[in-house]
Design a protein around this motif. Structure first.
Motif, PDB file in Angstrom:
ATOM      1  N   PRO A  29      -9.532  22.839  34.907  1.00 32.42           N
ATOM      2  CA  PRO A  29     -10.925  23.186  35.185  1.00 32.42           C
ATOM      3  C   PRO A  29     -11.092  23.985  36.466  1.00 32.42           C
ATOM      4  O   PRO A  29     -10.195  24.058  37.295  1.00 32.42           O
ATOM      5  N   GLU A  30     -12.276  24.550  36.623  1.00 28.38           N
ATOM      6  CA  GLU A  30     -12.615  25.299  37.828  1.00 28.38           C
ATOM      7  C   GLU A  30     -12.943  24.321  38.942  1.00 28.38           C
ATOM      8  O   GLU A  30     -13.819  23.475  38.791  1.00 28.38           O
ATOM      9  N   VAL A  31     -12.254  24.449  40.058  1.00 26.67           N
ATOM     10  CA  VAL A  31     -12.429  23.518  41.175  1.00 26.67           C
ATOM     11  C   VAL A  31     -13.863  23.537  41.711  1.00 26.67           C
ATOM     12  O   VAL A  31     -14.450  22.462  41.901  1.00 26.67           O
ATOM     13  N   ARG A  67     -16.675  24.158  40.254  1.00 25.56           N
ATOM     14  CA  ARG A  67     -17.563  23.511  39.272  1.00 25.56           C
ATOM     15  C   ARG A  67     -17.322  22.006  39.246  1.00 25.56           C
ATOM     16  O   ARG A  67     -18.259  21.215  39.156  1.00 25.56           O
ATOM     17  N   THR A  82     -11.239  24.106  47.378  1.00 24.79           N
ATOM     18  CA  THR A  82     -11.764  25.363  46.880  1.00 24.79           C
ATOM     19  C   THR A  82     -11.415  26.460  47.885  1.00 24.79           C
ATOM     20  O   THR A  82     -11.677  26.305  49.070  1.00 24.79           O
ATOM     21  N   MET A 128     -14.571  19.953  30.744  1.00 24.18           N
ATOM     22  CA  MET A 128     -13.657  20.781  31.536  1.00 24.18           C
ATOM     23  C   MET A 128     -12.225  20.281  31.410  1.00 24.18           C
ATOM     24  O   MET A 128     -11.294  21.073  31.284  1.00 24.18           O
TER      25      MET A 128
END
Length: 104
Positions: free
Chosen positions: A62-64, A66, A101, A56
């Protein structure tokens, strides 16, 4: 990265400093885990999730959600191994740099 020596990263980079911090923390914990002699039941889970975090970070921001999921799995897998606690804390701090998030 030379942050442990009190040096700052080279300026002029377009990379998000949070991503750099995440990459550094994940890399350090991966090395510490690889060098840790004891086997424990969830070691493979920790290794897989650290690899996912590294991927990531290599891919940009990256996606928080995840990242937080990976962090929880890593903490659950190695949380009781005191020799790895500092590295785990560094990864947690790096993930926290991305903020919370958003909740629906």
């Amino acid at each position: 990265m030379l942050r442990s020596l009190g040096q700052r990263p080279v300026t002029g980079s377009d990379e998000d400093s949070r991503v750099t911090e995440l990459r550094t923390a994940v890399s350090r914990l991966r090395r510490e885990l690889a060098g840790h002699p004891a086997e424990f039941p969830d070691r493979a889970i920790a290794e897989e999730e650290l690899a996912a975090l590294a991927a990531m970070a290599a891919g940009g921001v990256p996606e928080v959600p995840r990242m937080r999921r990976s962090l929880l799995l890593i903490a659950g897998a190695i949380g009781s191994v005191s020799a790895l606690s500092r590295g785990l804390s560094d990864v947690r701090r790096a993930v926290d740099l991305f903020g919370e998030t958003p909740r629906p």
